[in-house]
Write an enzyme that holds these catalytic residues in place. Structure first.
Site, mmCIF file in Angstrom:
data_model
loop_
_atom_site.group_PDB
_atom_site.id
_atom_site.type_symbol
_atom_site.label_atom_id
_atom_site.label_comp_id
_atom_site.label_asym_id
_atom_site.label_seq_id
_atom_site.Cartn_x
_atom_site.Cartn_y
_atom_site.Cartn_z
ATOM 1 N N ARG A 67 34.765 25.248 -20.581
ATOM 2 C CA ARG A 67 36.190 25.263 -20.229
ATOM 3 C C ARG A 67 36.892 26.506 -20.772
ATOM 4 N NH1 ARG A 67 39.436 19.620 -20.135
ATOM 5 N NH2 ARG A 67 38.155 18.487 -18.635
ATOM 6 N N VAL A 68 36.401 27.030 -21.897
ATOM 7 C CA VAL A 68 37.015 28.202 -22.508
ATOM 8 C C VAL A 68 35.969 29.300 -22.632
ATOM 9 C CG1 VAL A 68 38.199 29.136 -24.526
ATOM 10 C CG2 VAL A 68 38.634 26.775 -23.810
ATOM 11 N N LYS A 140 47.690 40.957 -9.526
ATOM 12 C CA LYS A 140 48.972 41.540 -9.924
ATOM 13 C C LYS A 140 48.819 43.017 -10.241
ATOM 14 C CE LYS A 140 52.708 41.240 -13.305
ATOM 15 N NZ LYS A 140 53.399 40.410 -14.315
ATOM 16 N N HIS A 281 47.434 20.692 30.028
ATOM 17 C CA HIS A 281 48.635 20.895 29.226
ATOM 18 C C HIS A 281 48.854 19.752 28.232
ATOM 19 C CE1 HIS A 281 49.421 24.394 31.565
ATOM 20 N NE2 HIS A 281 49.689 23.721 32.672
#
Length: 529
Positions: A67-68, A140, A281
C-alpha cells in the site's frame, strides 16, 4: 521551459505488464535509466535489464502489503519539480531528489475485479492510491514530464524519442497528460459508482460516468455534427461488444438503431422460438416469431415492407443461409445476431455494404443497469426499463376474457410496445406485428397511423383484408379516453392490453365491452421518449 525535453530517467510501475519488457529494453537501449517497483522491477530484471528499485530512491521499503511504496518526496519531487525554477532545482539538490522524465503507470485492475463480481474487501484492495497520485503529479508537470497510462501509447513514445533525438515535444506531452487525466477520472468514476451501489445510494450527490473511445465516427446524426462512440467496458452482449464481419464502419445512426434492434429481439428467448426484429430510426417496423428464422423474418417484413428498406435486422438466434438469402432481397444496413453460419457469411459477402455483427449471445432484458440522457445543463439517469409482465400479472377487466392464443399475441405485442417510441400502439396477429404507430403526440393518432399502414400493406400484398382484422393491440400507456381504443376496434382488433390507471378507465372498459373486445390491464406502463 523549452519545447524539447530529454528523457533520461523513467519510472515504470505497471499492473498490466503487456509490452513492459519490450518498452524497458527500448528505453535502456536509448540510454534511459530505469526505476521500478515490485513485480515490474522483477519482470524487467528477469529480462536482463538493469533496474533501480524505488525503495532505494525513497530510503523506505515497500510496506503494508504494497500500500505504501511511491508516496514519498523522492518520487513526487522528481515528478513535480519545475526544471527551470532555481528554487525547485536547489531543493532537489539539497535532498538528493533525481528528476523523473517519463512515468509509465497503469492502475490496479479495479474494473476487472468489478467485472468478475469480487466481494467488498477484494474491491477495496483493488483501489489504487499511489498510481493515481503519481499520474496526476506527472500530468500536472507535463511541461517537463511524460506520463503514459495506456499500453497502446508505448510505440508512440518510442517513435517520439526517435524523432527528437531522445526528447519529446510539448504538444506530445500535452496529449499524454490529457489521456492521463481522463484515465484517472474514469478510474475514480468506476470506484465511486461501485461504492454508491455497494452502500445502496441510488442518487449520490455527485455522479461520474466514463467511457473509452471505440470509434471516431464520420459524423453524428447529420453530416455537420462531429461524433464518437465510447464504450463503458461492460460485457453485455450488444453493438458495443459485437464482432463486425464485413461492411464499412458503423455510423452514429447505425449504432443507435442497431442497439434498439438487438435490445428488442433480446426480449424473446430463443428456447421459445426464432424471433426477428426490423428497425428503422430506432422504432420497430416489423417484429415476429416463427418456426424458423426465415419464417420469422418473412412475417416481420410483411408488417411494413416500405419502412424495412434500409433498415436494421436483429435475430435472437443464429443467422442461417436461408434467412441470409431472403434478407439480401432488399437493401439492409446492418444485421446483428448472436452467431452466423459460414454459409450465411458467404451470402452476405456478396453485399459489400451490408454490415454483419455477431454478439455471442443475447442481452439480458431483465438486467439492472442505468441509462443516461443529456439535457441542457445536466443529465437524466434512470434504471433501464426491465419491467416484465407475465400471464399471472394480467387483470381481465372486460366481460369477455381473451383466449390462450389471444394472450400469446397480447404479451408479444406488449414486449414490442416497450421498444416503440411513445405514444405507442402495436397491432399483433399470430405472433407478428401487423401495424405499428410510434411517437405521436396523440394516442389516437398512433392507432390510426398503425391501422393505415396495415391497410396499405394489405393492398400491396393483395390481401382481402388488413391483417389488423382479429388482431391484438397493445398500448404502452393507458387510454385517457375511449377514442384510441375505438380506433383500434375499427381497425379490427379483438383484444387489448394496456396498463390501466386512467381517471376514465370505467368509460374505456365500457367502450370495450360494447365493442365486444377482451381487455387486460398490466398495471405497468412502458413510456419510451
Amino acid at each position: 521551459m523549452t519545447d524539447l525535453q530529454p528523457v533520461r530517467r523513467a519510472l515504470l510501475s505497471v499492473s498490466d505488464k503487456t509490452g513492459l519488457i519490450d518498452l524497458g529494453k527500448a528505453l535502456a537501449a536509448r540510454g534511459v535509466e530505469l526505476l521500478s517497483t515490485g513485480g515490474s522491477a522483477k519482470a524487467l530484471r528477469d529480462a536482463g535489464l538493469t533496474v533501480r528499485d524505488v525503495a532505494d530512491v525513497t530510503g523506505y521499503p515497500e510496506m503494508m502489503d504494497g500500500r505504501v511504496k511511491t508516496l514519498h518526496p523522492g518520487v513526487h519531487g522528481g515528478l513535480l519539480a519545475l526544471r527551470d525554477n532555481e528554487a525547485h532545482v536547489a531543493a532537489m539538490d539539497d535532498h538528493g531528489i533525481g528528476a523523473i522524465d517519463l512515468l509509465v503507470v497503469n492502475l490496479y485492475p479495479f474494473e476487472d475485479a468489478l467485472a468478475r463480481g469480487a466481494d467488498y474487501d477484494d474491491m477495496i484492495e483493488n483501489i489504487d492510491i499511489g498510481g493515481p497520485a503519481m499520474i496526476r503529479a506527472a500530468a500536472k508537470n507535463h511541461a517537463f514530464v511524460n506520463v503514459v497510462v495506456d499500453v497502446q501509447d508505448y510505440e508512440a513514445v518510442l517513435a517520439e524519442l526517435d524523432a527528437n533525438d531522445g526528447a519529446t515535444t510539448y504538444a506530445f506531452r500535452q496529449t499524454l497528460a490529457q489521456a492521463a487525466y481522463a484515465r484517472t477520472a474514469a478510474y475514480d468514476a468506476a470506484v465511486s459508482g461501485w461504492m454508491a451501489g455497494a452502500i445502496g445510494n441510488d442518487a449520490p450527490r455527485r455522479r461520474a460516468v466514463a467511457g473509452t473511445l471505440a470509434q471516431t465516427l464520420r459524423y453524428g446524426e447529420n453530416p455537420h455534427q462531429q461524433a464518437a462512440f465510447y464504450v463503458d467496458g461492460s460485457d453485455r452482449p450488444g453493438v458495443a461488444t459485437a464482432q463486425q464481419h464485413q461492411g464499412k464502419e458503423l455510423s452514429y445512426n447505425n449504432i443507435n438503431d442497431t442497439d434498439a434492434a438487438f435490445e428488442l429481439v433480446s426480449e424473446f428467448n430463443p428456447e421459445d422460438g426464432a424471433a426477428v426484429a426490423i428497425i428503422k430510426h430506432a422504432n420497430p417496423c416489423g417484429v415476429a416469431k416463427g418456426t424458423s428464422m426465415a419464417e420469422a423474418y418473412t412475417k416481420a417484413f410483411r408488417c411494413d415492407q416500405t419502412s424495412a428498406f434500409g433498415g436494421i435486422v436483429a435475430l435472437n438466434g443464429e443467422l442461417d443461409a436461408e434467412t441470409a438469402d431472403i434478407i439480401t432481397g432488399i437493401f439492409t444496413e446492418v444485421v446483428i445476431a448472436p452467431s452466423a453460419t459460414e454459409e450465411a457469411k458467404e451470402i452476405f459477402a456478396k453485399k459489400k455494404n451490408l454490415r454483419l455483427l455477431t454478439t455471442g449471445g443475447l442481452a439480458d432484458p431483465l438486467t439492472t443497469a442505468q441509462t443516461i440522457r443529456q439535457v441542457s445543463g445536466g443529465y437524466l439517469m434512470q434504471d433501464k426499463d426491465s419491467g416484465f409482465i407475465g400471464r399471472a400479472d394480467l387483470k381481465v377487466v372486460t366481460k369477455v376474457a381473451p383466449t390462450d392464443a389471444q394472450l400469446d399475441d397480447l404479451l408479444f405485442a406488449w414486449k414490442v410496445a416497450k421498444h416503440v417510441k411513445s405514444n405507442a400502439i402495436v397491432y399483433v396477429k399470430d405472433m407478428a406485428t401487423v401495424g405499428v404507430g410510434a411517437g405521436q403526440m396523440s394516442r389516437v393518432d398512433s392507432a390510426l397511423i398503425a391501422a393505415k399502414k396495415a391497410e396499405r400493406m394489405a393492398e400491396a400484398l393483395d390481401l382481402p383484408n388488413p391483417l389488423t382484422q382479429g388482431s391484438a393491440v397493445a398500448s404502452d400507456a393507458f387510454f385517457p379516453f375511449a377514442d384510441g381504443l375505438l380506433e383500434a376496434a375499427a381497425a379490427g382488433a379483438s383484444c387489448v392490453i394496456q396498463p390501466g390507471g386512467s381517471m376514465r378507465d370505467d368509460e374505456v372498459i365500457a367502450a370495450a365491452d360494447e365493442a365486444g373486445l377482451a381487455m387486460v390491464f398490466t398495471g405497468m406502463r412502458h413510456f419510451r421518449h
